[in-house]
Design an enzyme around this catalytic site. Structure first.
Site, PDB file in Angstrom:
ATOM      1  N   TYR A 145     -10.907  12.233   5.791  1.00 14.59           N
ATOM      2  CA  TYR A 145     -10.773  12.739   7.029  1.00 14.59           C
ATOM      3  C   TYR A 145      -9.891  13.965   7.293  1.00 14.59           C
ATOM      4  O   TYR A 145      -9.244  14.093   6.204  1.00 14.59           O
ATOM      5  CB  TYR A 145     -10.660  11.606   8.151  1.00 14.59           C
ATOM      6  CG  TYR A 145      -9.626  10.436   7.589  1.00 14.59           C
ATOM      7  CD1 TYR A 145      -8.041  10.724   7.779  1.00 14.59           C
ATOM      8  CD2 TYR A 145      -9.924   9.145   7.364  1.00 14.59           C
ATOM      9  CE1 TYR A 145      -7.314   9.838   7.350  1.00 14.59           C
ATOM     10  CE2 TYR A 145      -8.927   8.096   6.845  1.00 14.59           C
ATOM     11  CZ  TYR A 145      -7.717   8.423   6.931  1.00 14.59           C
ATOM     12  OH  TYR A 145      -6.763   7.647   6.598  1.00 14.59           O
ATOM     13  N   GLU A 150       2.368  10.814   0.315  1.00 15.76           N
ATOM     14  CA  GLU A 150       1.578  12.196   0.618  1.00 15.76           C
ATOM     15  C   GLU A 150       2.451  13.419   0.533  1.00 15.76           C
ATOM     16  O   GLU A 150       2.925  13.998   1.470  1.00 15.76           O
ATOM     17  CB  GLU A 150       1.140  12.296   2.257  1.00 15.76           C
ATOM     18  CG  GLU A 150       0.178  10.914   2.473  1.00 15.76           C
ATOM     19  CD  GLU A 150      -0.349  11.007   3.842  1.00 15.76           C
ATOM     20  OE1 GLU A 150      -0.409  12.307   4.379  1.00 15.76           O
ATOM     21  OE2 GLU A 150      -0.664  10.064   4.416  1.00 15.76           O
ATOM     22  N   ASP A 198       1.627   5.168   0.174  1.00 14.76           N
ATOM     23  CA  ASP A 198       0.939   6.222   0.869  1.00 14.76           C
ATOM     24  C   ASP A 198       2.046   7.220   0.826  1.00 14.76           C
ATOM     25  O   ASP A 198       2.481   7.875   1.624  1.00 14.76           O
ATOM     26  CB  ASP A 198       0.885   5.764   2.341  1.00 14.76           C
ATOM     27  CG  ASP A 198       0.012   7.104   3.070  1.00 14.76           C
ATOM     28  OD1 ASP A 198      -0.277   7.970   2.317  1.00 14.76           O
ATOM     29  OD2 ASP A 198      -0.318   6.838   4.364  1.00 14.76           O
ATOM     30  N   ASP A 257       0.903  -1.136  -0.059  1.00 16.62           N
ATOM     31  CA  ASP A 257      -0.077   0.063  -0.001  1.00 16.62           C
ATOM     32  C   ASP A 257       1.011   1.172  -0.012  1.00 16.62           C
ATOM     33  O   ASP A 257       1.655   1.304   0.895  1.00 16.62           O
ATOM     34  CB  ASP A 257      -1.027  -0.016   1.204  1.00 16.62           C
ATOM     35  CG  ASP A 257      -1.814   1.068   1.453  1.00 16.62           C
ATOM     36  OD1 ASP A 257      -2.484   1.582   0.539  1.00 16.62           O
ATOM     37  OD2 ASP A 257      -1.674   1.984   2.372  1.00 16.62           O
TER      38      ASP A 257
END
Length: 355
Positions: free
Chosen positions: A196, A121, A119, A117
């Protein structure tokens, strides 16, 4: 097909893995590994008495034990996270992309994960203080292609069905501006939408950080539904999207008497785990729970401190939304924030119910 129920599990939090109700999960993402010198390496041990290598081997054995209880559970290593650097350099050339992809194969085979996965950012964006290039937009696609090719080749060599490749993706236009989202989606098994932190650690007004729909006090704000519609409008199929849920709350102090929507004192932002909210804050009697029926989320207020959070009612609404809109499922950050399993239970049950 059953809905995805994916849990992130933080490396830095103490956790008895054997208490995780894996029968209610389809995927578990262990977060995080990091990119170092162009390769995927362990983030580091949460136990100072153990070396990184010994810790990872110990973790790998514990995770394998979880699969004995749920053989269908898919274990992924999540690479990156907020302020994690190294991606832009790793994606910059064919050689660097191949190096990272080969290291990913070595990592998941050594520690017996079922996939990766990613991630990052965020591609093309240096908001977290990481290196960014304009070319990240194309290079991110090429990096995922390199990973996909290596994962497929490794699966074929081992005569297994597949290795998974997923990403954690931002929930706003800023993210889509920095990636080639349709080409990205072609390489991924699914996309974990981080729906979120809409009102986050820099917020100066009291607002919902994980609202399902836009609130009346802020009709142009982000929401989970807005993020989903944005991805759909950019050509992503609903069955590729996994809706994100936070198991923690965001707070702001110095908020005016009206609470929701009022200005607060800058730089007083905080976070609370759901465990803290239900075992410390609510029992204190200081806070009043409110419900925003338009945004479909609760909030707490004591006359000064505003707290946006999720509870079983709002989490169940997220599960219902997933079913109604044909999404792949839901994920949450992160498991140790609610060891009571109240939120996971609400999410799981809502996803099991036929609409």
């Amino acid at each position: 097909m059953a809905s995805i129920v994916l849990a992130y599990l933080a490396t830095w939090q103490p956790c008895d893995l054997q208490r995780i109700p894996v029968e209610k999960l389809t995927h578990l993402c262990y977060a995080f590994a990091k990119v170092q010198d162009g390769e995927i390496v362990p983030q580091g041990s949460s136990d100072p008495s153990m070396s990184n290598e010994a810790y990872c081997q110990h973790l790998s054995e514990q995770l394998r034990q979880l699969k004995q209880r749920n053989p269908d559970l898919q274990l992924l290593i999540s690479v990156g996270g907020w302020s994690a650097d190294g991606f832009s350099d790793a994606a910059v050339s064919p050689e660097s992309r191949d190096k990272l992809a080969r290291s990913a194969i070595e990592f998941i085979q050594k520690y017996q994960f079922d996939g990766v996965d990613l991630d990052w950012e965020y591609p093309s964006n240096d908001m977290a203080g990481i290196k960014a290039r304009a070319a990240d937009k194309q290079n991110f696609t090429l990096l995922l292609k390199a990973l996909r090719q290596q994962l497929n080749s490794a699966a074929q060599r081992l005569q297994r069905a597949s290795y998974l490749l997923t990403i954690a993706a931002g929930a706003g236009q800023y993210y889509l501006d920095g990636v080639e989202i349709q080409k990205v989606a072609e390489q991924c098994d699914f996309i974990n939408l981080m729906t979120y932190d809409f009102y986050n650690g820099w917020a100066t007004r009291a607002g919902h950080h994980a609202n399902l729909y836009r609130a009346s006090h802020d009709p142009d704000a982000d929401s989970a539904d807005h993020a989903v519609q944005l991805y759909l409008a950019n050509g992503i199929r609903p069955e590729q999207l996994v809706l994100g849920c936070p198991f923690y709350g965001r707070s702001l102090r110095g908020v005016g008497a009206t609470g929701l929507g009022a200005a607060g004192q800058p730089k007083t932002n905080g976070t609370y785990s759901y465990l803290e909210i239900v075992t410390e804050l609510l029992p204190s009697g200081r806070y009043t729970r409110h419900w925003d029926d338009q945004a479909r989320v609760p909030w707490l207020f004591d006359g000064d401190e505003f707290i946006s959070y999720e509870d079983p009612e709002s989490i169940a609404g997220k599960g219902e939304y997933v079913k109604q809109h044909g999404l792949a499922g839901a994920m949450f950050w992160e498991y140790t924030e609610d060891p009571s399993h109240a939120l996971l239970d609400a999410l799981y049950l809502s996803l099991q119910n036929e609409m």
